[in-house]
Enzyme design. Structure first.
Site, PDB file in Angstrom:
ATOM      1  N   GLU A   1      -4.911   9.044   9.582  1.00 32.33           N
ATOM      2  CA  GLU A   1      -3.523   8.887  10.042  1.00 32.33           C
ATOM      3  C   GLU A   1      -3.263   9.686  11.322  1.00 32.33           C
ATOM      4  O   GLU A   1      -2.318   9.403  12.047  1.00 32.33           O
ATOM      5  CB  GLU A   1      -2.563   9.284   8.918  1.00 32.33           C
ATOM      6  CG  GLU A   1      -2.775   8.386   7.711  1.00 32.33           C
ATOM      7  CD  GLU A   1      -1.502   7.867   7.091  1.00 32.33           C
ATOM      8  OE1 GLU A   1      -0.496   8.549   7.170  1.00 32.33           O
ATOM      9  OE2 GLU A   1      -1.556   6.754   6.526  1.00 32.33           O
TER      10      GLU A   1
ATOM     11  N   THR B   1      -5.782   3.485  -4.747  1.00 30.19           N
ATOM     12  CA  THR B   1      -5.197   4.381  -5.733  1.00 30.19           C
ATOM     13  C   THR B   1      -4.352   3.610  -6.745  1.00 30.19           C
ATOM     14  O   THR B   1      -4.455   3.823  -7.958  1.00 30.19           O
ATOM     15  CB  THR B   1      -4.353   5.457  -5.022  1.00 30.19           C
ATOM     16  OG1 THR B   1      -5.193   6.099  -4.055  1.00 30.19           O
ATOM     17  CG2 THR B   1      -3.809   6.470  -5.982  1.00 30.19           C
TER      18      THR B   1
ATOM     19  N   GLY C   1      -2.712   9.371  -3.412  1.00 32.20           N
ATOM     20  CA  GLY C   1      -4.020   9.719  -3.972  1.00 32.20           C
ATOM     21  C   GLY C   1      -4.124  11.103  -4.562  1.00 32.20           C
ATOM     22  O   GLY C   1      -5.092  11.416  -5.250  1.00 32.20           O
TER      23      GLY C   1
ATOM     24  N   CYS D   1      -4.219  -1.124  -2.081  1.00 36.97           N
ATOM     25  CA  CYS D   1      -4.289   0.336  -2.193  1.00 36.97           C
ATOM     26  C   CYS D   1      -5.266   0.657  -3.316  1.00 36.97           C
ATOM     27  O   CYS D   1      -5.073   0.213  -4.454  1.00 36.97           O
ATOM     28  CB  CYS D   1      -2.895   0.885  -2.530  1.00 36.97           C
ATOM     29  SG  CYS D   1      -2.874   2.665  -2.831  1.00 36.97           S
TER      30      CYS D   1
ATOM     31  N   ASP E   1       0.871  -1.182   0.000  1.00 39.93           N
ATOM     32  CA  ASP E   1       0.000   0.000   0.000  1.00 39.93           C
ATOM     33  C   ASP E   1       0.903   1.225   0.000  1.00 39.93           C
ATOM     34  O   ASP E   1       2.108   1.125   0.287  1.00 39.93           O
ATOM     35  CB  ASP E   1      -0.896   0.005   1.253  1.00 39.93           C
ATOM     36  CG  ASP E   1      -1.775   1.243   1.332  1.00 39.93           C
ATOM     37  OD1 ASP E   1      -2.314   1.667   0.290  1.00 39.93           O
ATOM     38  OD2 ASP E   1      -1.923   1.816   2.430  1.00 39.93           O
TER      39      ASP E   1
ATOM     40  N   THR F   1      -8.258   1.899   1.202  1.00 37.63           N
ATOM     41  CA  THR F   1      -8.037   0.960   2.308  1.00 37.63           C
ATOM     42  C   THR F   1      -7.838   1.655   3.664  1.00 37.63           C
ATOM     43  O   THR F   1      -7.747   0.980   4.684  1.00 37.63           O
ATOM     44  CB  THR F   1      -6.844   0.041   1.995  1.00 37.63           C
ATOM     45  OG1 THR F   1      -5.738   0.841   1.554  1.00 37.63           O
ATOM     46  CG2 THR F   1      -7.202  -0.958   0.915  1.00 37.63           C
ATOM     47  N   HIS F   2      -7.807   2.975   3.666  1.00 36.41           N
ATOM     48  CA  HIS F   2      -7.802   3.685   4.954  1.00 36.41           C
ATOM     49  C   HIS F   2      -9.216   3.774   5.558  1.00 36.41           C
ATOM     50  O   HIS F   2      -9.359   3.968   6.759  1.00 36.41           O
ATOM     51  CB  HIS F   2      -7.311   5.125   4.782  1.00 36.41           C
ATOM     52  CG  HIS F   2      -5.826   5.278   4.802  1.00 36.41           C
ATOM     53  ND1 HIS F   2      -5.017   4.802   3.795  1.00 36.41           N
ATOM     54  CD2 HIS F   2      -5.006   5.869   5.701  1.00 36.41           C
ATOM     55  CE1 HIS F   2      -3.763   5.107   4.070  1.00 36.41           C
ATOM     56  NE2 HIS F   2      -3.722   5.747   5.223  1.00 36.41           N
TER      57      HIS F   2
HETATM   58  N1  DGL Z   1      -4.489   3.560   0.968  1.00 31.51           N
HETATM   59  C1  DGL Z   1      -4.600   4.482  -0.148  1.00 31.51           C
HETATM   60  C2  DGL Z   1      -5.713   4.008  -1.072  1.00 31.51           C
HETATM   61  O1  DGL Z   1      -6.325   2.983  -0.828  1.00 31.51           O
HETATM   62  C3  DGL Z   1      -4.915   5.881   0.299  1.00 31.51           C
HETATM   63  C4  DGL Z   1      -3.768   6.716   0.720  1.00 31.51           C
HETATM   64  C5  DGL Z   1      -3.115   7.451  -0.390  1.00 31.51           C
HETATM   65  O2  DGL Z   1      -3.655   8.441  -0.921  1.00 31.51           O
HETATM   66  O3  DGL Z   1      -2.025   7.051  -0.713  1.00 31.51           O
HETATM   67  O4  DGL Z   1      -6.002   4.665  -2.040  1.00 31.51           O
END
Ligand code: DGL
Length: 273
Positions: free
Chosen positions: A153, A75, A43, A73, A10, A188-189
């Site tokens: 975060e 993105t 992102g 992830c 990720d 995934t956040h």
């Molecule tokens: N974990 C990332 C996703 O699923 C989000 C964080 C990012 O923007 O890198 O898109």
């Protein structure tokens, strides 16, 4: 039976929500995780940059003998999955879009599906294309939620927290007013915001957790291909990040649902590829 590890990556820590599901569903599997904590967030970046980062992340993980690669992830899954599959097609490369789009298409009753994700993910239209391939009449309403990742975060995830509740209401209001009955958490956040999002959207709206869906899919694929680790496997965990390791020890438990008891190592990710 295949006791080789699954590689998971990720842009940072969000992918640990997927690892949490993998640990619950398949406790015997070995996992090697890379979180690009030195370059998160992805992102808000360009397609070229996201693709370059993703290829480096995968190249690092492929220094291990993996049986599968999970792109945990949203993105990267929306932006660089084809390129990853082109280079690493000798093993299954699974992203979060297909499994969660399939689940949303199956769950919706009224055909109105909401999608929340990073700006880069929304801009690709990947979720819309994948949902429409399964359910052409579905109406998809999407919202980019750029403040969610920094708020998660920073630990602003609890119901009652005025900051996250205000931001969530602002992002989600148009989807709620449009009457979506299914909402894809396309980043995934976002599972860490499940309670806040569920409370705002109301009990009639089903939430689709993209990390959990990909964990389910990889489990199915491994079972179908006789590639699960097996009952006598000794599961290994290895954690790698591109920034200082202390941040991972401090923050990862929120995403993973347990303390990190294994060693965490720092990687010079720019040297790969
Ligand atoms: N974990 C990332 C996703 O699923 C989000 C964080 C990012 O923007 O890198 O898109």
């Amino acid at each position: 039976m295949d006791q080789r590890p699954i590689g998971v990556f990720d842009s940072g820590l969000g992918g640990l929500t997927c690892v949490r599901e993998l640990e619950q569903r398949m406790p015997g599997e070995s996992i090697i995780y890379f979180g690009d904590t030195g370059r998160v967030p992805y992102g808000s970046r360009s397609r070229e940059t996201i693709t370059r980062y993703a290829m480096q992340d995968a190249a690092f993980l492929r220094t291990f003998d993996l049986k599968a690669l999970v792109v945990a992830c949203g993105t990267v899954s929306t932006t660089a999955l084809e390129e990853l599959r082109r280079v690493h097609g000798d093993i299954p490369v699974m992203g979060v879009v297909e499994p969660s789009a399939a689940q949303a298409a199956a769950l919706t009753r009224n055909g109105k599906i909401g999608l929340i994700a990073t700006r880069a993910s929304i801009n690709t239209g990947a979720y819309e294309r994948t949902i429409h391939a399964r359910r052409p009449q579905a109406k998809i309403l999407s919202a980019a939620c750029p403040l969610f990742v920094p708020l998660v975060e920073n630990g602003r995830t609890q119901p009652g927290d005025i900051v996250i509740e205000t931001v969530a209401a602002d992002y989600l209001r148009p989807l709620k007013e449009a009457g979506v009955d299914t909402l894809v958490l396309g980043c995934t956040h976002y599972p860490l915001l499940r309670e806040v999002i569920a409370a705002y959207m109301g009990p009639g709206v089903r939430l689709v957790d993209s990390g959990a869906e990909v964990a389910h899919s990889i489990g199915q694929w491994l079972a179908e291909h006789d590639a699960l680790a097996g009952e006598d496997a000794q599961p290994v965990r290895r954690w790698f990040v591109s920034d200082a390791v202390q941040g991972f020890y401090d923050l990862a438990p929120r995403f993973l649902g347990r303390e990190i008891t294994e060693q965490v190592e720092q990687v010079e990710i720019e040297q790969y590829l």
